[in-house]
Write a protein that holds these residues in place. Structure first.
Motif, PDB file in Angstrom:
ATOM      1  N   LYS A 101       0.831  -1.212   0.000  1.00 15.08           N
ATOM      2  CA  LYS A 101       0.000   0.000   0.000  1.00 15.08           C
ATOM      3  C   LYS A 101       0.860   1.255   0.000  1.00 15.08           C
ATOM      4  O   LYS A 101       0.555   2.228  -0.698  1.00 15.08           O
ATOM      5  CB  LYS A 101      -0.937   0.003   1.211  1.00 15.08           C
ATOM      6  CG  LYS A 101      -2.085  -0.963   1.081  1.00 15.08           C
ATOM      7  CD  LYS A 101      -2.961  -0.938   2.317  1.00 15.08           C
ATOM      8  CE  LYS A 101      -4.031  -2.002   2.223  1.00 15.08           C
ATOM      9  NZ  LYS A 101      -4.858  -2.063   3.435  1.00 15.08           N
ATOM     10  N   ASP A 102       1.951   1.246   0.785  1.00 18.51           N
ATOM     11  CA  ASP A 102       2.851   2.401   0.807  1.00 18.51           C
ATOM     12  C   ASP A 102       3.509   2.608  -0.549  1.00 18.51           C
ATOM     13  O   ASP A 102       3.655   3.741  -1.017  1.00 18.51           O
ATOM     14  CB  ASP A 102       3.933   2.229   1.877  1.00 18.51           C
ATOM     15  CG  ASP A 102       3.405   2.364   3.289  1.00 18.51           C
ATOM     16  OD1 ASP A 102       2.280   2.888   3.458  1.00 18.51           O
ATOM     17  OD2 ASP A 102       4.114   1.941   4.223  1.00 18.51           O
ATOM     18  N   ALA A 103       3.908   1.522  -1.206  1.00 16.89           N
ATOM     19  CA  ALA A 103       4.543   1.632  -2.517  1.00 16.89           C
ATOM     20  C   ALA A 103       3.569   2.169  -3.552  1.00 16.89           C
ATOM     21  O   ALA A 103       3.933   3.002  -4.396  1.00 16.89           O
ATOM     22  CB  ALA A 103       5.089   0.272  -2.952  1.00 16.89           C
ATOM     23  N   ILE A 104       2.321   1.725  -3.495  1.00 18.70           N
ATOM     24  CA  ILE A 104       1.300   2.221  -4.428  1.00 18.70           C
ATOM     25  C   ILE A 104       1.060   3.706  -4.196  1.00 18.70           C
ATOM     26  O   ILE A 104       0.974   4.493  -5.132  1.00 18.70           O
ATOM     27  CB  ILE A 104      -0.005   1.414  -4.285  1.00 18.70           C
ATOM     28  CG1 ILE A 104       0.214  -0.018  -4.804  1.00 18.70           C
ATOM     29  CG2 ILE A 104      -1.154   2.088  -5.012  1.00 18.70           C
ATOM     30  CD1 ILE A 104      -0.930  -0.952  -4.491  1.00 18.70           C
ATOM     31  N   LYS A 105       0.976   4.109  -2.934  1.00 20.15           N
ATOM     32  CA  LYS A 105       0.758   5.516  -2.606  1.00 20.15           C
ATOM     33  C   LYS A 105       1.907   6.369  -3.119  1.00 20.15           C
ATOM     34  O   LYS A 105       1.692   7.431  -3.712  1.00 20.15           O
ATOM     35  CB  LYS A 105       0.615   5.674  -1.084  1.00 20.15           C
ATOM     36  CG  LYS A 105       0.313   7.077  -0.638  1.00 20.15           C
ATOM     37  CD  LYS A 105       0.139   7.127   0.868  1.00 20.15           C
ATOM     38  CE  LYS A 105      -0.114   8.542   1.339  1.00 20.15           C
ATOM     39  NZ  LYS A 105      -0.256   8.604   2.799  1.00 20.15           N
ATOM     40  N   ARG A 106       3.161   5.911  -2.909  1.00 23.53           N
ATOM     41  CA  ARG A 106       4.327   6.646  -3.392  1.00 23.53           C
ATOM     42  C   ARG A 106       4.316   6.762  -4.905  1.00 23.53           C
ATOM     43  O   ARG A 106       4.603   7.816  -5.468  1.00 23.53           O
ATOM     44  CB  ARG A 106       5.610   5.929  -2.951  1.00 23.53           C
ATOM     45  CG  ARG A 106       6.425   6.665  -1.957  1.00 23.53           C
ATOM     46  CD  ARG A 106       7.789   6.069  -1.663  1.00 23.53           C
ATOM     47  NE  ARG A 106       8.009   4.682  -1.998  1.00 23.53           N
ATOM     48  CZ  ARG A 106       7.791   3.648  -1.201  1.00 23.53           C
ATOM     49  NH1 ARG A 106       7.296   3.842   0.001  1.00 23.53           N
ATOM     50  NH2 ARG A 106       8.063   2.424  -1.597  1.00 23.53           N
ATOM     51  N   ALA A 107       3.976   5.672  -5.590  1.00 18.18           N
ATOM     52  CA  ALA A 107       3.950   5.676  -7.054  1.00 18.18           C
ATOM     53  C   ALA A 107       2.884   6.633  -7.580  1.00 18.18           C
ATOM     54  O   ALA A 107       3.119   7.368  -8.537  1.00 18.18           O
ATOM     55  CB  ALA A 107       3.706   4.268  -7.578  1.00 18.18           C
ATOM     56  N   ARG A 108       1.720   6.649  -6.957  1.00 19.14           N
ATOM     57  CA  ARG A 108       0.645   7.548  -7.399  1.00 19.14           C
ATOM     58  C   ARG A 108       1.012   9.005  -7.181  1.00 19.14           C
ATOM     59  O   ARG A 108       0.621   9.869  -7.967  1.00 19.14           O
ATOM     60  CB  ARG A 108      -0.655   7.214  -6.674  1.00 19.14           C
ATOM     61  CG  ARG A 108      -1.293   5.944  -7.190  1.00 19.14           C
ATOM     62  CD  ARG A 108      -2.620   5.677  -6.554  1.00 19.14           C
ATOM     63  NE  ARG A 108      -3.241   4.501  -7.172  1.00 19.14           N
ATOM     64  CZ  ARG A 108      -4.156   3.775  -6.592  1.00 19.14           C
ATOM     65  NH1 ARG A 108      -4.592   4.084  -5.390  1.00 19.14           N
ATOM     66  NH2 ARG A 108      -4.658   2.726  -7.212  1.00 19.14           N
ATOM     67  N   GLN A 109       1.755   9.297  -6.118  1.00 25.34           N
ATOM     68  CA  GLN A 109       2.169  10.672  -5.856  1.00 25.34           C
ATOM     69  C   GLN A 109       3.185  11.148  -6.883  1.00 25.34           C
ATOM     70  O   GLN A 109       3.311  12.347  -7.115  1.00 25.34           O
ATOM     71  CB  GLN A 109       2.753  10.800  -4.450  1.00 25.34           C
ATOM     72  CG  GLN A 109       1.722  10.680  -3.360  1.00 25.34           C
ATOM     73  CD  GLN A 109       2.343  10.662  -1.975  1.00 25.34           C
ATOM     74  OE1 GLN A 109       3.527  10.411  -1.802  1.00 25.34           O
ATOM     75  NE2 GLN A 109       1.519  10.926  -0.967  1.00 25.34           N
ATOM     76  N   GLN A 110       3.916  10.228  -7.488  1.00 26.00           N
ATOM     77  CA  GLN A 110       4.937  10.607  -8.459  1.00 26.00           C
ATOM     78  C   GLN A 110       4.391  10.732  -9.877  1.00 26.00           C
ATOM     79  O   GLN A 110       5.110  11.178 -10.769  1.00 26.00           O
ATOM     80  CB  GLN A 110       6.079   9.587  -8.438  1.00 26.00           C
ATOM     81  CG  GLN A 110       6.853   9.613  -7.140  1.00 26.00           C
ATOM     82  CD  GLN A 110       7.911   8.537  -7.069  1.00 26.00           C
ATOM     83  OE1 GLN A 110       8.032   7.713  -7.963  1.00 26.00           O
ATOM     84  NE2 GLN A 110       8.676   8.553  -5.998  1.00 26.00           N
ATOM     85  N   LEU A 111       3.140  10.341 -10.084  1.00 24.66           N
ATOM     86  CA  LEU A 111       2.559  10.465 -11.412  1.00 24.66           C
ATOM     87  C   LEU A 111       2.413  11.938 -11.773  1.00 24.66           C
ATOM     88  O   LEU A 111       2.071  12.761 -10.929  1.00 24.66           O
ATOM     89  CB  LEU A 111       1.183   9.793 -11.462  1.00 24.66           C
ATOM     90  CG  LEU A 111       1.170   8.280 -11.434  1.00 24.66           C
ATOM     91  CD1 LEU A 111      -0.269   7.770 -11.343  1.00 24.66           C
ATOM     92  CD2 LEU A 111       1.846   7.708 -12.659  1.00 24.66           C
ATOM     93  N   PRO A 112       2.676  12.265 -13.024  1.00 30.22           N
ATOM     94  CA  PRO A 112       2.515  13.662 -13.431  1.00 30.22           C
ATOM     95  C   PRO A 112       1.050  14.078 -13.366  1.00 30.22           C
ATOM     96  O   PRO A 112       0.151  13.265 -13.525  1.00 30.22           O
ATOM     97  CB  PRO A 112       3.034  13.681 -14.868  1.00 30.22           C
ATOM     98  CG  PRO A 112       3.056  12.274 -15.323  1.00 30.22           C
ATOM     99  CD  PRO A 112       3.129  11.413 -14.112  1.00 30.22           C
ATOM    100  N   ALA A 113       0.840  15.351 -13.118  1.00 27.98           N
ATOM    101  CA  ALA A 113      -0.517  15.877 -13.043  1.00 27.98           C
ATOM    102  C   ALA A 113      -0.602  17.140 -13.893  1.00 27.98           C
ATOM    103  O   ALA A 113       0.404  17.749 -14.218  1.00 27.98           O
ATOM    104  CB  ALA A 113      -0.886  16.181 -11.593  1.00 27.98           C
ATOM    105  N   GLY A 114      -1.783  17.501 -14.240  1.00 26.61           N
ATOM    106  CA  GLY A 114      -1.981  18.706 -15.023  1.00 26.61           C
ATOM    107  C   GLY A 114      -1.913  18.424 -16.511  1.00 26.61           C
ATOM    108  O   GLY A 114      -2.008  17.294 -16.962  1.00 26.61           O
TER     109      GLY A 114
END
Length: 88
Positions: A20-33
């Motif tokens: 779960k922590d790894a998924i959360k970290r990966a989602r935070q690193q996804l580009p946005a905008g």
């Protein structure tokens, strides 16, 4: 009361928390905008299919691979230790 023994499923709970922590970290690193049409590093055109698949993309594939290699992306925790330690 603490007994000194791990409860049933404690190992699986730890593994689940790590995932779960790894998924959360990966989602935070996804580009946005809004994504770019041209790579911000090398000015190569970013193909429309990549822009559609990755909203907010800012780098072409070769530049993204280079950034990932520099940042050590993909390296995780080795919970089992080395193969040598398992053979002893």
């Amino acid at each position: 009361m603490a007994t000194g023994w791990a409860g049933d499923g404690a190992v699986q709970d730890q593994i689940d928390a790590t995932v779960k922590d790894a998924i959360k970290r990966a989602r935070q690193q996804l580009p946005a905008g809004e994504g770019l049409e041209y790579c911000e590093a090398c000015d190569a055109e970013i193909p429309p299919a990549r822009r559609k698949a990755m909203p907010g993309v800012r780098l072409c594939v070769p530049c993204q691979e280079s950034v990932d290699a520099e940042n050590g992306q993909g390296a995780g925790y080795n919970r089992r230790g080395s193969k040598d330690s398992q053979l002893r």
